[in-house]
Design an enzyme around this catalytic site. Structure first.
Site, short mmCIF file in Angstrom:
data_model
loop_
_atom_site.label_atom_id
_atom_site.label_comp_id
_atom_site.label_asym_id
_atom_site.label_seq_id
_atom_site.Cartn_x
_atom_site.Cartn_y
_atom_site.Cartn_z
N THR A 25 36.50 46.43 44.90
CA THR A 25 37.87 46.18 44.47
C THR A 25 38.07 46.73 43.07
OG1 THR A 25 39.64 44.51 44.49
CG2 THR A 25 37.59 43.90 43.39
N CYS A 30 43.02 40.12 36.98
CA CYS A 30 42.52 39.36 38.12
C CYS A 30 41.01 39.16 37.99
CB CYS A 30 42.75 40.13 39.42
SG CYS A 30 44.46 40.27 39.90
N HIS A 47 39.39 38.03 45.39
CA HIS A 47 40.14 38.74 44.34
C HIS A 47 41.42 37.94 44.13
CE1 HIS A 47 41.95 42.81 42.84
NE2 HIS A 47 42.54 41.79 42.26
#
Lengths: 156, 138
Positions: A25, A30, A47
């Site tokens: 990712t 985040c 995530h």
């Protein structure tokens, strides 16, 4: 070198996979928590965007306090236990709006991960959090290792 | 208003630019343009008031519709306000105007948003095809 296929996850996703696959990712403020069970050769990555579900709308895994317990539950369903799991935390870069850090979301995202993992007694064996840069990560489920690069072009 | 709002700066800039340009172009030559910003619990309202007469249209919607009869003006094709309306829609806001005898006031209303993380980076697959050469292993 990843031997299996690599799955890319977006905000609000949780993915569980097994060796020799990989999960990747890209993170700004985040946070992604990686859980690994070396005995079973399975791992999970989430995530999430915000630390806490505020009571409005759906309890989706884009909130840390929803996503992390859900991911742990899914690992337990796959045969893991808190004793065999280890965690790594990534992301939580600080964002700025008009030159000032807004709400410290990145930092709060990291804190919620530490708190929840502590509650479940899952040890954090590695982390790379905070700072000003985005991160790209790839979780190698064959070795339980995470490859991380700072994003070279990221407006966080 | 002291608080900051969270919005898309490019869209907000284009909305305000178009509405302000409209007020300057179609307001009275020696008149002023007054901008007022107010905030309620859930929205921020930007009112742009100029002296002059209202748009020469039968229905309000024409002012915000591309190439609608009456929407084109002396200073352009009349696209500015339709662009402003479209952008307001993309920000979940709205645009309207009120006319009285001597003034025209355009009102842009945008919802107040909670601070959210930089989702442009989060989850973006922009870096997906970059290799992990020289990556840090943890």
């Amino acid at each position: 070198m990843i031997h299996g296929s690599s799955t890319f996850i977006h905000v609000g996703q949780i993915h569980i996979d097994q060796s020799p696959g990989a999960i990747s990712t890209v993170l700004g403020s985040c946070v992604a928590v990686c859980l690994y069970d070396s005995k079973l050769g399975i791992g999970a990555m989430n995530h999430y965007l915000l630390p806490f579900w505020n009571g409005n709308g759906l309890q989706t895994p884009k909130f840390g306090n929803i996503s992390i317990p859900k991911m742990i539950e899914q690992m337990v369903l796959h045969g893991s236990s808190a004793k065999t799991l280890e965690a790594k935390i990534f992301g939580g870069a600080s964002m700025s709006i008009g030159g000032s850090e807004a709400m410290m979301i990145g930092e709060k995202n990291v804190l919620v991960a530490r708190e929840i993992l502590k509650e479940y007694r899952i040890g954090i064996v590695a982390e790379d959090v905070g700072g000003q840069n985005g991160r790209k990560i790839q979780f190698d489920l064959e070795r339980g290792k995470v490859l991380m690069k700072y994003a070279t072009r990221c407006e966080v | 208003m002291e608080e900051k709002i969270i919005s898309d700066p490019k869209k907000l800039y284009l909305i305000l630019k178009n509405v302000l340009a409209n007020a300057c172009d179609y307001g009275d030559a020696n008149g002023s343009v007054q901008v007022t910003i107010s905030k309620s619990e859930s929205a921020v309202t930007i009112a742009i008031k100029n002296q002059g007469h209202g748009p020469n249209v039968e229905y309000k919607a024409q002012v915000f519709t591309r190439f609608a009869p009456g929407a084109e003006g002396e200073h352009g094709l009349g696209l500015g306000l339709s662009i402003a309306r479209e952008l307001c829609g993309l920000l979940d806001g709205s645009i309207d105007y009120e006319v009285d005898e001597t003034t025209v006031t355009f009102t842009v209303t945008l919802p107040l948003q909670e601070a959210v993380a930089d989702s442009e980076a989060c989850g973006s697959n922009e870096f997906l095809f970059e290799s992990f050469d020289d990556a840090i292993e943890l």
